[in-house]
Design a protein around this motif. Structure first.
Motif, PDB file in Angstrom:
ATOM      1  N   ARG A 244       0.648  -1.132   0.107  1.00 38.14           N
ATOM      2  CA  ARG A 244       0.005   0.010  -0.063  1.00 38.14           C
ATOM      3  C   ARG A 244       1.076   1.049  -0.008  1.00 38.14           C
ATOM      4  O   ARG A 244       2.208   1.334   0.616  1.00 38.14           O
ATOM      5  CB  ARG A 244      -0.921  -0.077   1.328  1.00 38.14           C
ATOM      6  N   PRO A 245       0.131   2.269  -0.352  1.00 40.56           N
ATOM      7  CA  PRO A 245       1.054   3.708  -0.309  1.00 40.56           C
ATOM      8  C   PRO A 245       1.851   3.960   0.968  1.00 40.56           C
ATOM      9  O   PRO A 245       2.777   4.246   0.966  1.00 40.56           O
ATOM     10  CB  PRO A 245       0.082   4.592  -0.667  1.00 40.56           C
ATOM     11  N   ASP A 246       1.089   3.575   2.105  1.00 42.84           N
ATOM     12  CA  ASP A 246       1.688   3.825   3.309  1.00 42.84           C
ATOM     13  C   ASP A 246       2.732   2.968   3.605  1.00 42.84           C
ATOM     14  O   ASP A 246       3.429   2.893   4.866  1.00 42.84           O
ATOM     15  CB  ASP A 246       0.560   3.888   4.546  1.00 42.84           C
TER      16      ASP A 246
ATOM     17  N   GLY B 218       0.387  -1.318  -8.815  1.00 42.65           N
ATOM     18  CA  GLY B 218      -0.258  -2.811  -8.182  1.00 42.65           C
ATOM     19  C   GLY B 218       0.570  -4.013  -8.526  1.00 42.65           C
ATOM     20  O   GLY B 218       0.236  -4.935  -8.366  1.00 42.65           O
ATOM     21  N   GLN B 219       1.904  -3.607  -8.552  1.00 45.48           N
ATOM     22  CA  GLN B 219       2.651  -4.959  -9.052  1.00 45.48           C
ATOM     23  C   GLN B 219       3.611  -5.289  -7.778  1.00 45.48           C
ATOM     24  O   GLN B 219       4.537  -6.114  -7.926  1.00 45.48           O
ATOM     25  CB  GLN B 219       4.026  -4.294 -10.062  1.00 45.48           C
ATOM     26  N   CYS B 220       3.309  -4.588  -6.634  1.00 46.82           N
ATOM     27  CA  CYS B 220       4.261  -4.905  -5.688  1.00 46.82           C
ATOM     28  C   CYS B 220       3.537  -5.442  -4.531  1.00 46.82           C
ATOM     29  O   CYS B 220       2.578  -5.058  -4.084  1.00 46.82           O
ATOM     30  CB  CYS B 220       4.766  -3.536  -5.119  1.00 46.82           C
ATOM     31  N   ALA B 221       4.113  -6.677  -4.017  1.00 47.35           N
ATOM     32  CA  ALA B 221       3.492  -7.496  -2.828  1.00 47.35           C
ATOM     33  C   ALA B 221       4.596  -7.099  -1.762  1.00 47.35           C
ATOM     34  O   ALA B 221       5.724  -7.056  -1.944  1.00 47.35           O
ATOM     35  CB  ALA B 221       3.494  -8.973  -3.179  1.00 47.35           C
ATOM     36  N   CYS B 222       3.831  -6.921  -0.435  1.00 49.74           N
ATOM     37  CA  CYS B 222       4.627  -6.595   0.715  1.00 49.74           C
ATOM     38  C   CYS B 222       4.515  -7.880   1.762  1.00 49.74           C
ATOM     39  O   CYS B 222       3.670  -8.493   1.769  1.00 49.74           O
ATOM     40  CB  CYS B 222       4.003  -5.499   1.363  1.00 49.74           C
TER      41      CYS B 222
ATOM     42  N   LEU C 281       9.218   0.067   3.076  1.00 47.00           N
ATOM     43  CA  LEU C 281       9.923  -0.761   1.768  1.00 47.00           C
ATOM     44  C   LEU C 281      11.423  -0.119   1.480  1.00 47.00           C
ATOM     45  O   LEU C 281      12.471  -0.863   1.076  1.00 47.00           O
ATOM     46  CB  LEU C 281       8.851  -0.845   0.551  1.00 47.00           C
ATOM     47  N   VAL C 282      11.306   1.288   1.213  1.00 45.62           N
ATOM     48  CA  VAL C 282      12.564   2.038   0.973  1.00 45.62           C
ATOM     49  C   VAL C 282      13.864   1.666   1.990  1.00 45.62           C
ATOM     50  O   VAL C 282      14.480   1.396   1.873  1.00 45.62           O
ATOM     51  CB  VAL C 282      12.338   3.434   0.625  1.00 45.62           C
TER      52      VAL C 282
ATOM     53  N   ILE D 182      10.200   2.185  -6.262  1.00 49.05           N
ATOM     54  CA  ILE D 182       9.184   1.218  -5.307  1.00 49.05           C
ATOM     55  C   ILE D 182       8.107   2.076  -5.357  1.00 49.05           C
ATOM     56  O   ILE D 182       6.951   1.523  -5.439  1.00 49.05           O
ATOM     57  CB  ILE D 182       9.857   1.251  -3.844  1.00 49.05           C
ATOM     58  N   ALA D 183       7.785   3.495  -5.346  1.00 52.24           N
ATOM     59  CA  ALA D 183       6.416   4.065  -5.539  1.00 52.24           C
ATOM     60  C   ALA D 183       5.863   3.693  -6.504  1.00 52.24           C
ATOM     61  O   ALA D 183       4.566   3.611  -6.747  1.00 52.24           O
ATOM     62  CB  ALA D 183       6.723   5.596  -5.368  1.00 52.24           C
ATOM     63  N   ARG D 184       6.702   3.774  -7.920  1.00 49.01           N
ATOM     64  CA  ARG D 184       5.944   3.366  -9.061  1.00 49.01           C
ATOM     65  C   ARG D 184       5.278   2.125  -8.972  1.00 49.01           C
ATOM     66  O   ARG D 184       4.014   1.792  -9.433  1.00 49.01           O
ATOM     67  CB  ARG D 184       6.833   3.622 -10.131  1.00 49.01           C
ATOM     68  N   TRP D 185       6.001   1.042  -8.675  1.00 51.57           N
ATOM     69  CA  TRP D 185       5.628  -0.358  -8.670  1.00 51.57           C
ATOM     70  C   TRP D 185       4.230  -0.693  -7.480  1.00 51.57           C
ATOM     71  O   TRP D 185       3.373  -1.138  -8.035  1.00 51.57           O
ATOM     72  CB  TRP D 185       6.733  -1.065  -7.989  1.00 51.57           C
ATOM     73  N   VAL D 186       4.259   0.107  -6.601  1.00 46.36           N
ATOM     74  CA  VAL D 186       3.119   0.253  -5.630  1.00 46.36           C
ATOM     75  C   VAL D 186       1.933   0.862  -6.464  1.00 46.36           C
ATOM     76  O   VAL D 186       0.930   0.194  -6.453  1.00 46.36           O
ATOM     77  CB  VAL D 186       3.568   0.913  -4.138  1.00 46.36           C
ATOM     78  N   ASP D 187       2.116   2.159  -6.835  1.00 41.88           N
ATOM     79  CA  ASP D 187       1.033   2.590  -7.558  1.00 41.88           C
ATOM     80  C   ASP D 187       0.599   1.734  -8.758  1.00 41.88           C
ATOM     81  O   ASP D 187      -0.701   1.867  -8.951  1.00 41.88           O
ATOM     82  CB  ASP D 187       1.470   3.854  -8.082  1.00 41.88           C
TER      83      ASP D 187
END
Ligand SMILES: CC(C)(COP(=O)(O)OP(=O)(O)OC[C@H]1O[C@@H](n2cnc3c(N)ncnc32)[C@H](O)[C@@H]1OP(=O)(O)O)[C@@H](O)C(=O)NCCC(=O)NCCS
Length: 143
Positions: free
Chosen positions: A10-12, A41-45, A17-18, A34-39
């Motif tokens: 999520r954005p928060d 929807g490509q990033c799993a945490c 993650l950084v 990282i912000a682009r990947w999250v935006d």
């Protein structure tokens, strides 16, 4: 007891993650990436006991096939199954019959992980990182 949970980033989560990314300190572009990947929807945490411990990025721009672009586990959280959980999740959620990924020839930990999870070598790309070729891998999904 340790407990790894994988969920969409999520954005928060971005600051955390950084903070855990071992390249972000020396690579100014990584935080924006990282912000682009999250935006997108490509990033799993991955969280370990509720705290962000790693992330994985998957997209479908590898000749139209699903590609695991990045797996990153914070240095303090390594060797606790977080990376494996992220990759298993990517395999499960990848559309189509196979998941592709790659890693540098110098990256012995990632190569050991990929062998353990059944990935097979599928070629080599020279010239991305001088003197450190990129090894391409793929794993067939079992379903
Ligand atoms: C590679 C990386 C993602 C592994 O994550 P991790 O959470 O430490 O890995 P796991 O604990 O899930 O390890 C699972 C298995 O992978 C293998 N493995 C993981 N790290 C290893 C290491 N340093 N040396 C040898 N084998 C390793 C082992 O088989 C391990 O099982 P074991 O601990 O029971 O021996 C992590 O080291 C990392 O984030 N590195 C920096 C970023 C990177 O290189 N990413 C990959 C390229 S995009």
């Amino acid at each position: 007891m340790r407990s790894v949970i994988i969920r969409p980033a999520r954005p928060d989560d971005i600051a955390a993650l950084v903070g855990l990314d071992s390249f972000a300190a020396s690579d100014n572009a990584r935080a924006a990436e990282i912000a682009r990947w999250v935006d997108a929807g490509q990033c799993a945490c991955a969280t370990l006991n509720g705290k962000p411990a790693g992330y994985a990025v998957m997209h479908q721009h590898f000749f139209g096939h699903p590609m695991l672009e990045m797996v990153m586990v914070g240095a303090e959280y390594r060797r606790r199954g977080v990376g494996e959980a992220l990759i298993r999740h990517a395999i499960e959620t990848a559309p189509g019959p196979a998941l592709w990924t790659s890693t540098n020839q110098s990256n012995a930990p990632m190569q050991a992980m990929l062998a353990r999870l059944g990935f097979q070598r599928s070629g080599i790309i020279e010239g991305l990182d001088e003197g450190d070729p990129e090894l391409v891998y793929r794993v067939a999904k079992s379903n």
